[in-house]
Design an enzyme around this catalytic site. Structure first.
Site, PDB file in Angstrom:
ATOM      1  N   ASN A  13       0.878  -1.308   0.091  1.00 27.60           N
ATOM      2  CA  ASN A  13      -0.101  -0.023  -0.014  1.00 27.60           C
ATOM      3  C   ASN A  13       0.966   1.226   0.131  1.00 27.60           C
ATOM      4  O   ASN A  13       1.531   1.607   1.063  1.00 27.60           O
ATOM      5  CB  ASN A  13      -0.801  -0.005   1.331  1.00 27.60           C
ATOM      6  CG  ASN A  13      -1.733   1.156   1.542  1.00 27.60           C
ATOM      7  OD1 ASN A  13      -1.917   1.911   0.555  1.00 27.60           O
ATOM      8  ND2 ASN A  13      -2.182   1.455   2.703  1.00 27.60           N
ATOM      9  N   LYS A  15       0.121   4.273  -0.273  1.00 20.20           N
ATOM     10  CA  LYS A  15      -0.606   5.489   0.225  1.00 20.20           C
ATOM     11  C   LYS A  15      -0.329   6.710  -0.559  1.00 20.20           C
ATOM     12  O   LYS A  15      -0.326   6.371  -1.832  1.00 20.20           O
ATOM     13  CB  LYS A  15      -0.156   5.659   1.624  1.00 20.20           C
ATOM     14  CG  LYS A  15      -0.166   4.492   2.577  1.00 20.20           C
ATOM     15  CD  LYS A  15      -0.096   4.636   3.937  1.00 20.20           C
ATOM     16  CE  LYS A  15      -0.170   3.350   4.756  1.00 20.20           C
ATOM     17  NZ  LYS A  15      -0.207   3.372   6.190  1.00 20.20           N
ATOM     18  N   HIS A  98      -9.438   1.255   5.253  1.00 21.88           N
ATOM     19  CA  HIS A  98      -8.267   1.444   5.712  1.00 21.88           C
ATOM     20  C   HIS A  98      -8.585   2.454   6.887  1.00 21.88           C
ATOM     21  O   HIS A  98      -9.182   3.516   6.837  1.00 21.88           O
ATOM     22  CB  HIS A  98      -7.200   1.972   4.985  1.00 21.88           C
ATOM     23  CG  HIS A  98      -5.984   1.904   5.526  1.00 21.88           C
ATOM     24  ND1 HIS A  98      -5.413   3.042   6.106  1.00 21.88           N
ATOM     25  CD2 HIS A  98      -4.824   1.031   5.361  1.00 21.88           C
ATOM     26  CE1 HIS A  98      -4.290   2.928   6.858  1.00 21.88           C
ATOM     27  NE2 HIS A  98      -3.891   1.637   6.060  1.00 21.88           N
ATOM     28  N   GLU A 100      -6.863   4.863   7.947  1.00 24.61           N
ATOM     29  CA  GLU A 100      -6.582   6.291   7.679  1.00 24.61           C
ATOM     30  C   GLU A 100      -7.790   6.624   7.131  1.00 24.61           C
ATOM     31  O   GLU A 100      -8.019   7.755   7.010  1.00 24.61           O
ATOM     32  CB  GLU A 100      -5.413   6.317   6.707  1.00 24.61           C
ATOM     33  CG  GLU A 100      -4.128   6.488   7.472  1.00 24.61           C
ATOM     34  CD  GLU A 100      -2.966   5.646   6.787  1.00 24.61           C
ATOM     35  OE1 GLU A 100      -2.760   5.545   5.675  1.00 24.61           O
ATOM     36  OE2 GLU A 100      -2.062   5.133   7.386  1.00 24.61           O
ATOM     37  N   GLU A 170      -5.371  -4.645  10.998  1.00 22.95           N
ATOM     38  CA  GLU A 170      -4.133  -3.479  11.264  1.00 22.95           C
ATOM     39  C   GLU A 170      -4.705  -2.752  12.376  1.00 22.95           C
ATOM     40  O   GLU A 170      -5.486  -1.970  12.411  1.00 22.95           O
ATOM     41  CB  GLU A 170      -4.385  -2.602   9.962  1.00 22.95           C
ATOM     42  CG  GLU A 170      -4.077  -3.351   8.353  1.00 22.95           C
ATOM     43  CD  GLU A 170      -3.690  -2.456   7.610  1.00 22.95           C
ATOM     44  OE1 GLU A 170      -2.252  -2.559   7.251  1.00 22.95           O
ATOM     45  OE2 GLU A 170      -4.063  -1.479   7.333  1.00 22.95           O
ATOM     46  N   GLY A 176       2.439   2.547  10.763  1.00 27.17           N
ATOM     47  CA  GLY A 176       3.428   3.800  10.428  1.00 27.17           C
ATOM     48  C   GLY A 176       4.091   4.134  11.814  1.00 27.17           C
ATOM     49  O   GLY A 176       4.844   5.182  11.945  1.00 27.17           O
ATOM     50  N   SER A 216       3.417  -1.765  10.579  1.00 27.96           N
ATOM     51  CA  SER A 216       5.110  -1.791  10.588  1.00 27.96           C
ATOM     52  C   SER A 216       5.601  -3.139  10.395  1.00 27.96           C
ATOM     53  O   SER A 216       6.400  -3.699  10.957  1.00 27.96           O
ATOM     54  CB  SER A 216       5.389  -1.258  11.878  1.00 27.96           C
ATOM     55  OG  SER A 216       4.850  -0.176  12.251  1.00 27.96           O
TER      56      SER A 216
HETATM   57  P1  PGA Z   1       2.903   0.643   7.553  1.00 34.62           P
HETATM   58  O1  PGA Z   1       1.321   0.607   7.025  1.00 34.62           O
HETATM   59  O2  PGA Z   1       3.453  -0.966   7.165  1.00 34.62           O
HETATM   60  O3  PGA Z   1       3.526   1.541   7.235  1.00 34.62           O
HETATM   61  O4  PGA Z   1       2.695   0.414   9.141  1.00 34.62           O
HETATM   62  C1  PGA Z   1       0.427  -0.417   7.058  1.00 34.62           C
HETATM   63  C2  PGA Z   1      -0.898  -0.101   6.291  1.00 34.62           C
HETATM   64  O5  PGA Z   1      -1.424   1.123   6.769  1.00 34.62           O
HETATM   65  O6  PGA Z   1      -1.424  -0.722   5.499  1.00 34.62           O
END
Ligand code: PGA
Length: 255
Positions: A13, A15, A98, A100, A170, A176, A216
């Site tokens: 992803n 983003k 997601h 976010e 998640e 992140g 992460s």
């Molecule tokens: P990250 O993001 O691996 O940077 O923690 C994962 C995600 O949001 O899908």
């Protein structure tokens, strides 16, 4: 039943990251030569890069996903992207709900369900994201939160529709942040999800559903997480932004 009977996935992803030159750099070489028989590698670039990425991965085993879509096929919805447009760009998967999107764009469980319905109508496989906040986990409300997020989608679907969904667990506190759920925390939640699918809809759905972990994921934790029976792959953010790191996640996992 053994996890090898399910599809394993590594979904990158991106983003709101990477431009055309970086996308080209990432895809050329080893990434496009992945075998992909025992697992599927899916890239989710920003919308504007999708046609380019689709061209670049043509002829390889790499697959394309949208990061989001709208719940309608067309109309006066300024700034939104239709599942039809994703399809036209070559996407066969789409991330939905997601954290976010839920957190910054106020997407509700209802909207997530509507998006999933329309994606399924268009034969695009939804990757349904669920996850709890740090506060919810500390208050021991994490299982309840995930159950509500799942049931608000699954309850209104038919048996064949339910069978097409990929779930990505998640934990929001791990996205992140560099904090990963321990393999024990992750596998406990994955087992909870699979048990919920089994007790609500039956073993066939539970055994057949790929449940990915995200938050992460990197080469140093991929192996331990992927070794868990109920973890069928990863939704990767930061570590999917360059080929070396993303490949390392796939290789280290031992898929
Ligand atoms: P990250 O993001 O691996 O940077 O923690 C994962 C995600 O949001 O899908």
């Amino acid at each position: 039943m053994n996890k090898t009977l399910r599809h394993s996935y590594f979904i990158g992803n991106w983003k709101m990251n990477l431009g055309r030159a970086e996308a080209k750099e990432l895809i050329k070489g080893e990434l496009s030569e992945l075998p992909g028989d025992s697992y599927r590698v899916v890239l989710a670039p920003p919308f504007l890069l999708m046609p380019l990425v689709s061209d670049l991965i043509g002829g390889s085993s790499l697959l394309l996903a949208g990061q989001n879509c709208y719940k309608e096929l067309k109309g006066a919805f300024t700034g939104e992207i239709s599942p039809l447009m994703l399809k036209e760009a070559g996407a066969t998967y789409c991330i939905v709900g997601h954290s976010e999107r839920r957190e910054y764009f106020f997407e509700t469980n209802d909207l997530v369900r509507e998006k999933i319905v329309i994606l399924l109508e268009q034969q695009i496989i939804p990757v349904l994201c669920v996850g709890e906040t740090k506060e919810e986990r500390e208050a021991n409300r994490h299982f309840e939160k995930i159950k509500v997020q799942l049931s608000s989608v699954y309850d209104s679907l038919s048996k064949s529709e339910r069978a097409k969904i990929i779930i990505a667990y998640e934990p929001i506190w791990a996205i992140g942040t560099g904090l990963t759920a321990s393999s024990q925390q992750a596998s406990e939640m994955h087992k909870f999800i699979r048990d919920w699918l089994a007790s609500t809809y039956g073993d066939e759905l539970a055994f057949g559903t790929s449940i990915l972990y995200g938050g992460s994921v990197k080469k140093t934790n991929a192996k331990e997480l992927f070794a868990k029976e109920d973890i069928d792959g990863f939704l990767v953010g930061g570590a999917s932004l360059n080929a070396k790191d993303f490949l390392a996640v796939i290789v280290e996992s031992g898929a």
